[in-house]
Design a protein around this motif. Sequence first.
Motif, PDB file in Angstrom:
ATOM      1  N   PRO A 197       0.835  -1.203   0.000  1.00 14.80           N
ATOM      2  CA  PRO A 197       0.000   0.000   0.000  1.00 14.80           C
ATOM      3  C   PRO A 197       0.874   1.259   0.000  1.00 14.80           C
ATOM      4  O   PRO A 197       1.995   1.225   0.473  1.00 14.80           O
ATOM      5  CB  PRO A 197      -0.742  -0.130   1.329  1.00 14.80           C
ATOM      6  CG  PRO A 197       0.248  -0.786   2.246  1.00 14.80           C
ATOM      7  CD  PRO A 197       1.056  -1.719   1.364  1.00 14.80           C
ATOM      8  N   TRP A 204       0.439  -8.325   6.975  1.00 16.11           N
ATOM      9  CA  TRP A 204       1.871  -8.123   7.171  1.00 16.11           C
ATOM     10  C   TRP A 204       2.500  -7.517   5.932  1.00 16.11           C
ATOM     11  O   TRP A 204       1.805  -7.161   4.984  1.00 16.11           O
ATOM     12  CB  TRP A 204       2.544  -9.409   7.613  1.00 16.11           C
ATOM     13  CG  TRP A 204       2.635 -10.528   6.634  1.00 16.11           C
ATOM     14  CD1 TRP A 204       3.736 -10.868   5.906  1.00 16.11           C
ATOM     15  CD2 TRP A 204       1.625 -11.492   6.300  1.00 16.11           C
ATOM     16  NE1 TRP A 204       3.465 -11.964   5.137  1.00 16.11           N
ATOM     17  CE2 TRP A 204       2.179 -12.379   5.362  1.00 16.11           C
ATOM     18  CE3 TRP A 204       0.299 -11.699   6.683  1.00 16.11           C
ATOM     19  CZ2 TRP A 204       1.477 -13.438   4.801  1.00 16.11           C
ATOM     20  CZ3 TRP A 204      -0.416 -12.748   6.126  1.00 16.11           C
ATOM     21  CH2 TRP A 204       0.168 -13.608   5.206  1.00 16.11           C
ATOM     22  N   GLY A 205       3.842  -7.419   5.960  1.00 18.28           N
ATOM     23  CA  GLY A 205       4.530  -6.654   4.924  1.00 18.28           C
ATOM     24  C   GLY A 205       4.424  -5.173   5.249  1.00 18.28           C
ATOM     25  O   GLY A 205       4.380  -4.799   6.433  1.00 18.28           O
ATOM     26  N   ALA A 206       4.367  -4.327   4.258  1.00 18.59           N
ATOM     27  CA  ALA A 206       4.138  -2.904   4.513  1.00 18.59           C
ATOM     28  C   ALA A 206       2.690  -2.706   4.950  1.00 18.59           C
ATOM     29  O   ALA A 206       1.778  -3.301   4.365  1.00 18.59           O
ATOM     30  CB  ALA A 206       4.411  -2.100   3.250  1.00 18.59           C
ATOM     31  N   VAL A 207       2.491  -1.922   6.009  1.00 18.06           N
ATOM     32  CA  VAL A 207       1.152  -1.693   6.557  1.00 18.06           C
ATOM     33  C   VAL A 207       0.949  -0.192   6.745  1.00 18.06           C
ATOM     34  O   VAL A 207       1.783   0.470   7.366  1.00 18.06           O
ATOM     35  CB  VAL A 207       0.967  -2.416   7.911  1.00 18.06           C
ATOM     36  CG1 VAL A 207      -0.392  -2.104   8.515  1.00 18.06           C
ATOM     37  CG2 VAL A 207       1.145  -3.927   7.754  1.00 18.06           C
ATOM     38  N   VAL A 208      -0.141   0.337   6.189  1.00 10.61           N
ATOM     39  CA  VAL A 208      -0.520   1.730   6.428  1.00 10.61           C
ATOM     40  C   VAL A 208      -1.624   1.720   7.483  1.00 10.61           C
ATOM     41  O   VAL A 208      -2.680   1.130   7.272  1.00 10.61           O
ATOM     42  CB  VAL A 208      -1.021   2.416   5.145  1.00 10.61           C
ATOM     43  CG1 VAL A 208      -1.527   3.824   5.458  1.00 10.61           C
ATOM     44  CG2 VAL A 208       0.082   2.477   4.103  1.00 10.61           C
TER      45      VAL A 208
END
Lengths: 185, 44
Positions: free
Chosen positions: A66, A108-112
């Motif tokens: 995101p 998970w991973g990139a989180v906004v």
Amino acid sequence: VTSAPDYAEPVVGWRAWLVVCEGDELRLHSVARDTVWEPGRRLEADCLRGRALLARWRGEEPHPAPHPACSCGIYALRRPDEAPDALDPHADLGRRVVQRVFGQVRLWGAVVESDRGWRARYAYPSRLLVPSHDLDGRPAPAGDVIGGLRVYRVPVELLDGGREHALRRALLRRREGRPPLVAAG
Amino acid sequence: MDLGEPRRIYTVEPIEDPVPRERPAQPDKAPAEPPPLPERAPAE
């Protein structure tokens, strides 16, 4: 140089899914986009905005999802009773929709992170709740749906509630870990 | 769906795989029993 991750535990939020037929099998499907959630495989977000011709003409570049300035990513909410807000009870995205279900999802991973929830790069359901009735109050094929969704290898439970206000109450009770209400008689 | 204004962005790298995997198949049969010991001849 790779930066160290900020957290080692997935974020857990709430969301809604459509349950659709794929051949003889049932699959979870996103409520706003034609995306099937495959059992045993993480779902990865991508952003379509930068790929559109108009976006390129405007000078918008494709980006990994995101992105804070975009609306891309896999969505989840903080509050379970807000999960029905994601549903249009009559939208089917051109699919044969069997049921609409709710539940928890790991992100998970990139989180906004936002006020009401999160958008993430990767996701997989962690718990599924199958309402006993549809949003119009008619009995739903919950037993068959519960059986069909076991392929995701996460807990699948019956949610005693159909109409919107009862559904929101039932979802809140599940967050608080209380047992489901059982109708007297 | 409107999630409100973004507050922050971070990365999550789970230690354990969040996707439940298929367990390796268990053998159908119990392990074979060891062969019987040879009978001992009666002591003379």
